[in-house]
Design a protein around this motif. Structure first.
Motif, PDB file in Angstrom:
ATOM      1  N   ARG A 148       0.876  -1.085   0.053  1.00  0.00           N
ATOM      2  CA  ARG A 148      -0.010  -0.304  -0.014  1.00  0.00           C
ATOM      3  C   ARG A 148       1.002   1.299   0.041  1.00  0.00           C
ATOM      4  O   ARG A 148       0.513   2.352  -0.622  1.00  0.00           O
ATOM      5  CB  ARG A 148      -0.971  -0.002   1.054  1.00  0.00           C
ATOM      6  CG  ARG A 148      -1.665   1.209   1.194  1.00  0.00           C
ATOM      7  CD  ARG A 148      -2.670   1.185   2.442  1.00  0.00           C
ATOM      8  NE  ARG A 148      -3.699   0.475   2.290  1.00  0.00           N
ATOM      9  CZ  ARG A 148      -4.010  -0.806   3.327  1.00  0.00           C
ATOM     10  NH1 ARG A 148      -2.972  -1.138   3.964  1.00  0.00           N
ATOM     11  NH2 ARG A 148      -5.152  -1.385   2.895  1.00  0.00           N
ATOM     12  N   LYS A 149       1.966   1.325   0.737  1.00  0.00           N
ATOM     13  CA  LYS A 149       2.868   2.315   0.877  1.00  0.00           C
ATOM     14  C   LYS A 149       3.526   2.702  -0.663  1.00  0.00           C
ATOM     15  O   LYS A 149       3.802   3.749  -1.052  1.00  0.00           O
ATOM     16  CB  LYS A 149       4.072   2.165   2.003  1.00  0.00           C
ATOM     17  CG  LYS A 149       4.824   3.484   1.984  1.00  0.00           C
ATOM     18  CD  LYS A 149       5.862   2.934   3.111  1.00  0.00           C
ATOM     19  CE  LYS A 149       6.824   4.089   3.287  1.00  0.00           C
ATOM     20  NZ  LYS A 149       8.016   3.733   4.509  1.00  0.00           N
ATOM     21  N   ARG A 172       1.121   4.008  -3.020  1.00  0.00           N
ATOM     22  CA  ARG A 172       0.764   5.530  -2.499  1.00  0.00           C
ATOM     23  C   ARG A 172       2.091   6.485  -3.186  1.00  0.00           C
ATOM     24  O   ARG A 172       1.707   7.490  -3.702  1.00  0.00           O
ATOM     25  CB  ARG A 172       0.834   5.754  -1.134  1.00  0.00           C
ATOM     26  CG  ARG A 172       0.409   7.050  -0.744  1.00  0.00           C
ATOM     27  CD  ARG A 172       0.310   7.457   0.618  1.00  0.00           C
ATOM     28  NE  ARG A 172      -0.670   6.253   1.306  1.00  0.00           N
ATOM     29  CZ  ARG A 172      -0.082   5.337   2.180  1.00  0.00           C
ATOM     30  NH1 ARG A 172       1.248   5.089   2.293  1.00  0.00           N
ATOM     31  NH2 ARG A 172      -0.906   4.450   2.676  1.00  0.00           N
ATOM     32  N   PRO A 189      -3.288   5.329  -4.987  1.00  0.00           N
ATOM     33  CA  PRO A 189      -3.340   5.017  -3.475  1.00  0.00           C
ATOM     34  C   PRO A 189      -4.702   3.904  -3.391  1.00  0.00           C
ATOM     35  O   PRO A 189      -4.870   3.814  -2.042  1.00  0.00           O
ATOM     36  CB  PRO A 189      -3.519   6.255  -2.752  1.00  0.00           C
ATOM     37  CG  PRO A 189      -3.995   7.093  -3.939  1.00  0.00           C
ATOM     38  CD  PRO A 189      -3.240   6.607  -5.228  1.00  0.00           C
ATOM     39  N   ASN A 190      -5.655   3.939  -4.493  1.00  0.00           N
ATOM     40  CA  ASN A 190      -6.959   3.429  -4.046  1.00  0.00           C
ATOM     41  C   ASN A 190      -7.280   1.867  -4.671  1.00  0.00           C
ATOM     42  O   ASN A 190      -7.920   1.452  -4.518  1.00  0.00           O
ATOM     43  CB  ASN A 190      -7.979   4.435  -4.803  1.00  0.00           C
ATOM     44  CG  ASN A 190      -8.014   5.631  -4.232  1.00  0.00           C
ATOM     45  OD1 ASN A 190      -7.862   5.971  -3.045  1.00  0.00           O
ATOM     46  ND2 ASN A 190      -8.311   6.647  -4.836  1.00  0.00           N
TER      47      ASN A 190
END
Length: 828
Positions: free
Chosen positions: A415-416, A419, A424-425
């Motif tokens: 996830r990082k 981003r 990010p989604n």
């Protein structure tokens, strides 16, 4: 911040001496100091933390831990003594537990969530021992065994007592007791064959067999280079190619984790996967090995890197594996690495990175990528370049299939990374991380327990264990009944029965309150009254002879518990205990002369003064008598040298020299004889008469007084001689002064002036104020002033002596103001 823990062998065998004249323990202490000096040359050593552990029992064996400063470390190192057993296993367990105190509290091990190389606390344990037999209270052991039980909570989560960022190195001292005539072998220092060597190799370290001081220095320089930030990994080859066992197939080496140059802290992104697939229904975590087992495939593949997708790169420590990869000279190909059982449906698991030689072929690097990166990186590359961050349904389906094969603890780093890429989604916020509620609760509970245990261990460092139980000395309410020898047996009995309960004034019953008598044998229970059957047979005759001697010998002293020969068998450490002897000695009487400087007992040097009580002028040096430092009589080196020049002393301080007042003019116009050489010599009446006549002549303006007709002036003299009647009046006036209490007043003034002289500093206003109040004849006042100069010379008051000498010269000179015999002594 590296942690350097020194484990020093304090067994009794460390007392053996080498041909250098020092013991093994002395060499170990010197090795620690030398290592610290070599390490201080590196600028990175500013963040080092030093710890010290000995072979004593816990917690007494922890000499310097997490909270002790450098001064405490050096003091404890200096005070180490070799008096114990070779409990290497227990000492190593204590060292590892001390290093692991804060790991569960800080969460640095990240149990069940993957291994992060950038979460580390690099530690180096340097053990210095003689490689002797492993002795303990249970006997002699052939192999090194670490205790399985430990008070540290959470120790069951790791199979070994150490961690992957902790390495053990051992310096095994093999220096012989006699100098060897053979030349030392050149090259590297070999490993030792002692029991600690396998333990060093398991942790990623090694042992050194030290045969000389030169080899010890060589080992210390090598150890300084070993202080690196990194973790140890087991690399093993997988697959059939190339065939045949080779040394590079298994490598147990360090990977360097370099800190960020800006922050000084290592930074990373992706973890090394766990050797199991997390189960959300499992109530516990399987124990992990200290070092991860990473398998590499020798199939050449193409390295993959995608823009904006982070990766971690770690350099491998030189080893046969790195040497083989560099010899292939293939910097554009790589070998994929795996962790067994990390995937859900595969025993080998999916690749999480690769080994690749650098472009310049100088080192081999481990690239840590996302899990199963051959699948994820093409998807992310298409997302950026083809779909412009607007994924299609087919892309989303491929991405969902990838997430099903991804260990849950990779969701956070992924996830990082998304981003950072600008997408990010793509991941939902409610995705699970893989640990069950019971495991998370257990880890939180262990964190709290470890924190309490860490506080307890840190508080116990430096504290002595409670003393063993013994016979408590109790004093009766009426005082201590001391049995004294008397002239006959009846008196002795009365002393035992309590009828004669007298205590000498120098002994107080309170001095023995709370005392315990230690029992020599732990198996014998302490008793208030000793049973005669408790006396061993071999000691029975000695005990009986002592009892008979104490009963029948009337010497006027206390009961003797030891023979006369035993009184001389005193330990060397107790021979100079003069302070305890003084406590029982009757205090001496005060000195008759309170003004004399107090002399302290100096235990063999009665001429040594108390420098605290010696008042010395702060602008001057303390002048001491020269000491003869010649080692032997007739030393030519000492006789040929010129004597050392000292500061010029006042004439009053020179031994055998005296003060010479200025020459006075006699009434006949001739130069009068100088004063006697001694500064304390009395002044003659002829000088007093001259001073009085000159003063009166000056006061009358050169006109003879009305009494001048009694005597005719001599030729060439402008002053008349005093008549005998006048001399008689002066003598009667002096007698009247003495009868008027002048002597008592001057004695009081002298006491006040002496008190001011003994004070430090150079404020002498009160001294001259008291001098103005001195009464008496001129002769007595001059003697008074000379005595004051002598007192100032005794306390080395140079500045005051110069002022008093000037004052004395003004009194002797005819040009100064000479007071009358009945007025006070004043200074112009």
């Amino acid at each position: 911040m590296p942690v350097l823990l020194f484990l020093v062998d304090t067994s009794a065998s460390m007392n053996q001496r080498t041909h250098l004249g020092t013991t093994y323990l002395d060499i170990a202490k010197g090795a620690v100091e030398t290592f610290m000096k070599l390490r201080s040359r590196d600028p990175a050593s500013r963040g080092d933390r030093y710890m010290l552990v000995s072979f004593e029992e816990t917690p007494l064996g922890i000499k310097a831990g997490w909270k002790e400063n450098h001064a405490t470390f050096m003091m404890e190192l200096k005070n180490l003594q070799a008096v114990g057993l070779s409990t290497v296993g227990q000492a190593l367990r204590t060292s590892f537990d001390l290093l692991n105190l804060n790991r569960l509290v800080s969460g640095i091990d990240n149990y069940g969530q993957g291994r992060n190389p950038f979460f580390l606390e690099p530690s180096v344990i340097i053990a210095i021992t003689d490689g002797g037999k492993l002795t303990s209270s249970s006997g002699v052991q052939d192999e090194l065994h670490l205790p399985l039980t430990t008070p540290l909570p959470g120790s069951e989560l790791t199979k070994e007592p150490f961690r992957w960022d902790q390495r053990l190195f051992a310096l095994v001292l093999r220096i012989s007791g006699h100098a060897s005539v053979e030349a030392e072998p050149l090259g590297g220092v070999p490993s030792d064959d002692s029991a600690i060597t396998p333990m060093c190799e398991v942790t990623g370290g090694r042992s050194y067999s030290v045969f000389s001081q030169r080899m010890l220095n060589q080992c210390l320089e090598s150890l300084v280079q070993k202080v690196q930030s990194g973790v140890v990994i087991n690399f093993e080859k997988t697959g059939p190619d190339p065939p045949g066992p080779q040394p590079w197939h298994c490598s147990h080496r360090l990977i360097y984790v370099r800190p960020n140059p800006k922050t000084g802290v290592p930074v990373g992104h992706w973890p090394i996967p766990e050797a199991f697939w997390p189960d959300q229904n499992s109530p516990t975590l399987p124990p992990r090995s200290a070092h991860p087992h990473v398998r590499f495939s020798c199939v050449d593949t193409e390295p993959m890197v995608v823009d904006k997708v982070p990766f971690d790169k770690y350099e491998l420590e030189p080893s046969p594996l790195t040497q083989y990869i560099l010899e292939r000279k293939s910097p554009h190909t790589c070998w994929q690495v795996f962790v067994c059982n990390s995937a859900k449906y595969s025993d080998l698991g999916q690749p999480f990175g690769y080994l690749k030689a650098s472009t310049a072929l100088t080192c081999v690097n481990l690239f840590v990528m996302p899990y199963d990166y051959p699948v994820l990186l093409p998807l992310l590359d298409d997302l950026c370049k083809v779909h412009k961050f607007k994924p299609t349904m087919k892309w989303r389906q491929s991405f969902e299939n990838y997430l099903k094969t991804l260990p849950p603890y990779y969701i956070g780093p992924l996830r990082k990374a998304l981003r950072m890429m600008g997408a990010p989604n793509l991941l939902a916020d409610n995705m699970e991380y893989g640990l069950s509620y019971s495991v998370v609760s257990y880890l939180k509970k262990l964190s709290q327990q470890t924190k309490l245990e860490a506080e307890r261990v840190l508080a116990s460092v430096g504290k002595r264990p409670p003393p063993e139980a013994g016979v408590k000395v109790r004093c009766p309410p009426g005082g201590l009944a001391l049995a004294r020898h008397r002239g006959d047996f009846a008196t002795l009995l009365r002393g035992f029965l309590g009828e004669d309960r007298t205590c000498p004034p120098e002994l107080s019953p309170k001095d023995f309150a709370g005392f315990h008598l230690a029992a020599l044998s732990k198996s014998v229970k302490p008793q208030s009254f000793r049973n005669p059957y408790d006396v061993s047979r071999r000691h029975l005759l000695d005990q009986l002879s002592r009892m008979r001697r104490n009963l029948l010998t009337a010497t006027g002293r206390f009961l003797q518990t030891r023979d006369q020969d035993q009184l001389h068998a005193v330990a060397i450490a107790e021979m100079g205990n003069y302070q305890d002897f003084l406590k029982n000695v009757v205090p001496p009487l005060r000195e008759a002369d309170a003004d004399q400087p107090k002399r302290l007992h100096t235990f063999g040097n009665p001429f040594k003064l108390d420098k605290k009580g010696m008042m010395i002028d702060e602008a001057d040096e303390f002048v001491a008598s020269p000491q003869n430092k010649t080692k032997r009589p007739g030393d030519p080196s000492m006789l040929s040298g010129a004597p050392k020049r000292r500061r010029c002393m006042s004439p009053l301080l020179r031994l055998g020299s005296g003060y010479t007042p200025p020459v006075l003019m006699s009434p006949a116009g001739d130069r009068a004889s100088p004063a006697p050489p001694s500064p304390l010599a009395p002044v003659s009446e002829h000088d007093v008469v001259n001073h009085v006549a000159v003063a009166e002549h000056r006061r009358n303006g050169g006109v003879p007084s009305e009494d001048g007709e009694d005597g005719e002036p001599a030729p060439g003299d402008s002053l008349p001689r005093p008549s005998p009647d006048r001399l008689k009046k002066q003598r009667s006036g002096r007698d009247a002064e003495r009868d008027g209490g002048v002597v008592e007043r001057n004695a009081e003034l002298r006491l006040l002036i002496n008190r001011e002289i003994r004070k430090p500093g150079r404020r002498y206003d009160k001294i001259f104020y008291f001098l103005k109040q001195v009464q008496g004849s001129l002769n007595s006042r001059l003697l008074f002033l000379q005595n004051i100069i002598k007192e100032a010379a005794r306390f080395k008051k140079r500045v005051l002596i110069q002022q008093l000498e000037g004052f004395l010269e003004e009194i002797h000179t005819p040009l100064g103001h000479i007071p009358t015999s009945c007025g006070p002594l004043t200074r112009p």
